[in-house]
Structure formats: C-alpha cells, structure tokens
Scaffold this active site. Structure first.
Site, PDB file in Angstrom:
ATOM      1  N   HIS A   1      -1.187   1.511  -4.650  1.00 40.77           N
ATOM      2  CA  HIS A   1      -1.512   2.939  -4.667  1.00 40.77           C
ATOM      3  C   HIS A   1      -0.527   3.764  -5.484  1.00 40.77           C
ATOM      4  CE1 HIS A   1      -3.804   2.063  -0.710  1.00 40.77           C
ATOM      5  NE2 HIS A   1      -4.603   1.972  -1.751  1.00 40.77           N
TER       6      HIS A   1
ATOM      7  N   GLU B   1       0.400  -2.728  16.355  1.00 39.29           N
ATOM      8  CA  GLU B   1      -0.839  -2.735  17.147  1.00 39.29           C
ATOM      9  C   GLU B   1      -1.604  -4.033  16.889  1.00 39.29           C
ATOM     10  OE1 GLU B   1      -1.941  -0.079  18.962  1.00 39.29           O
ATOM     11  OE2 GLU B   1      -0.153   1.113  18.470  1.00 39.29           O
TER      12      GLU B   1
ATOM     13  N   CYS C   1       0.732  17.262 -24.498  1.00 42.59           N
ATOM     14  CA  CYS C   1      -0.683  17.638 -24.646  1.00 42.59           C
ATOM     15  C   CYS C   1      -1.090  18.878 -23.845  1.00 42.59           C
ATOM     16  CB  CYS C   1      -1.565  16.454 -24.258  1.00 42.59           C
ATOM     17  SG  CYS C   1      -1.584  16.148 -22.491  1.00 42.59           S
TER      18      CYS C   1
ATOM     19  N   ASN D   1       2.220  -6.761  13.123  1.00 42.94           N
ATOM     20  CA  ASN D   1       1.942  -5.329  13.216  1.00 42.94           C
ATOM     21  C   ASN D   1       2.317  -4.816  14.608  1.00 42.94           C
ATOM     22  OD1 ASN D   1       0.965  -2.888  12.145  1.00 42.94           O
ATOM     23  ND2 ASN D   1      -1.086  -3.215  12.962  1.00 42.94           N
TER      24      ASN D   1
ATOM     25  N   GLN E   1       0.840  -1.195   0.000  1.00 46.78           N
ATOM     26  CA  GLN E   1       0.000   0.000   0.000  1.00 46.78           C
ATOM     27  C   GLN E   1       0.879   1.250   0.000  1.00 46.78           C
ATOM     28  OE1 GLN E   1      -1.983  -2.029   3.547  1.00 46.78           O
ATOM     29  NE2 GLN E   1      -3.362  -0.339   3.116  1.00 46.78           N
ATOM     30  N   ASN E   2       2.168   1.067   0.244  1.00 44.58           N
ATOM     31  CA  ASN E   2       3.066   2.216   0.368  1.00 44.58           C
ATOM     32  C   ASN E   2       3.398   2.787  -1.011  1.00 44.58           C
ATOM     33  OD1 ASN E   2       3.017   1.604   3.052  1.00 44.58           O
ATOM     34  ND2 ASN E   2       4.971   0.533   3.049  1.00 44.58           N
TER      35      ASN E   2
ATOM     36  N   THR F   1       0.106  -3.137   8.633  1.00 43.68           N
ATOM     37  CA  THR F   1      -1.140  -2.569   8.112  1.00 43.68           C
ATOM     38  C   THR F   1      -2.296  -3.066   8.964  1.00 43.68           C
ATOM     39  OG1 THR F   1      -2.521  -2.377   6.136  1.00 43.68           O
ATOM     40  CG2 THR F   1      -1.409  -4.475   6.446  1.00 43.68           C
ATOM     41  N   SER F   2      -3.400  -2.356   8.917  1.00 45.19           N
ATOM     42  CA  SER F   2      -4.541  -2.787   9.728  1.00 45.19           C
ATOM     43  C   SER F   2      -5.112  -4.096   9.183  1.00 45.19           C
ATOM     44  CB  SER F   2      -5.622  -1.711   9.696  1.00 45.19           C
ATOM     45  OG  SER F   2      -6.829  -2.241  10.183  1.00 45.19           O
TER      46      SER F   2
END
Ligand SMILES: [Zn+2]
Length: 247
Positions: free
Chosen positions: A116, A215, A150, A213, A98-99, A188-189
């Site tokens: 992403h 958390e 363009c 993770n 996702q980074n 990541t969550s």
C-alpha cells in the site's frame, strides 16, 4: 511458549498488517480500534478526493507522518529484521506488508514489498510526470504542495481507496509466493485479502502456513495449518527465538 524451528525452510514469505505496528503507537485503520470508525475514508482517503479536496488527504495522513517522527520500531519489527539478517545466501526471504509506516525498513528489514505504499514518501499526482517519489517529512496539512516540474498537486505515495496495488508490487508478491515453502501472516486478518489469497497460493505450492494474530480467525481459514494468538511484539521474539532486548 516453545520456539518454532524454521531452519529447514529455503523460501520464506511473511505478510504483516496493522497488528505488527500497534506497539509502536500506530493506530490501525480497520477493526475495533480502527480510525475508519471515526473518519469516513470516502471523504479523506478515497482516490476521488484527489480531485475534489486533495488537502483533506494530506490532513489525515500528515498526522501519521508527524507521529512517525517519534514512533520507533518495536520488538516485532526488530525480530523480523534480525531473522532476515540471519539468512544464508541460499535462502530467500520476502516481507510483504500492508502497513504504510516504513517501520520494517527502519528496523533493518531489507527485502520489503509495501503493498500500500509508504506514507513517508511524496510523489506527483500527474501520472506522466517524471518526478520520482522522495522522502518527505513535512505533513503539508495547511497548504497543498505543488509539483515544481508540472504544477500538479503532490500526493502521498500510498494506495488510496479505489486505487490498485501497483502492478510491480503485485507481481513481486505473487512471484515470491510461487515457490515459497513457508508462509506466515502476522497481525492481519486471515480471512480477507491479501492474507486469505496469499495463504491459498502458498498452500497450493505445498508451503507450511502459519497465522499469528491477536484475534483468532473468524471464520477459521482452513488454508492456515497453525495459529498462534497474542501480541506480535511479545509472540515473535519467542516463536522465532530471537533476542531483541537492548543490551
Ligand atoms: Zn509533477
């Protein structure tokens, strides 16, 4: 901590998020320390801003480009790159991230799907323009860069709020999960997209599933069979039993 034995797996899919890049000084967007607590993403990272104030997007992410000039991959990135390098030709390895910082590739990872996009690349905002995305170090914070082909504004090659993951990347990620036998989510969550959806797919095809993770999951996602809590750059070399200290 005991290392894990991954030798019996043939098709490994790893998903990484912001927790992997934290030790490289890359601030996360979400969560307690996240940038979105201070900056309203609707004013600087939403696709509608491309029309109203495209320079605001450059000003926000241009800072990250500048940081990445000096940021270095950390032990978590290096562990995953070395892990992939040790694979035999009969094994498949897919790193989905996702980074947007490109640090996995800089560490040496090869088969990376950047869901992403990558903040280091620039492309044209005109969807029909033939300009291909290119590596660009300039942060473009003062003057909106314009496409020479363009005359549309140039933009970062990242997925903004309100935009979809490019179809090819989504397809590649889904295909890798279709026949994986080990899925690991790192930094990541575990309870929201994409990890929550990916682990469900991996569980469906009978893969072993692991969550790593800082958390713990809240609430706990039952599709993850094992959970390891700590900093990615400390845990990964131990769990994967890979020495990444400089010699
Ligand atoms: Zn163009």
């Amino acid at each position: 901590m005991q290392s894990l034995d991954f030798s019996c797996y043939r098709n490994i899919v790893i998903l990484t998020g912001a927790g992997v890049s934290a030790a490289s000084g890359i601030r996360p967007f979400r969560g307690q320390e996240g940038l979105w607590n201070e900056i309203n993403p609707l004013k600087s990272a939403d696709s509608s801003v491309l029309q109203t104030n495209p320079l605001a997007i450059w000003q926000l992410f241009g800072t990250l480009r500048t940081q990445l000039e000096t940021a270095q991959p950390n032990a978590a990135h290096l562990t995953l790159a070395k892990f992939e390098a040790g694979f035999s030709s009969s094994q498949q390895f897919t790193l989905i991230t996702q980074n947007i910082d490109g640090l996995h590739q800089r560490a040496g990872s090869r088969n990376v799907i950047e869901l992403h996009g990558n903040v280091n690349y620039t492309r044209c905002s005109n969807p029909t323009c033939s300009l291909t995305a290119y590596l660009d170090k300039s942060p473009h914070k003062d003057l909106l860069p314009i496409c020479q082909l363009c005359n549309y504004p140039l933009r970062l090659d990242i997925v903004l709020f309100g935009e979809q993951i490019p179809a090819k990347k989504e397809w590649l990620a889904k295909r890798s999960l279709r026949d994986c036998d080990l899925f690991i989510a790192i930094g990541t969550s575990g309870t929201v997209w994409p990890a929550a959806n990916f682990v469900r797919s991996a569980n469906y095809v009978g893969a072993k599933t692991i969550f790593i993770n800082l958390e713990p999951m809240k609430p706990k996602n039952p599709y993850f069979q094992e959970e390891y809590l700590g900093r990615a750059e400390e845990l990964l070399p131990l769990l994967f039993n890979i020495d990444v200290t400089p010699h």
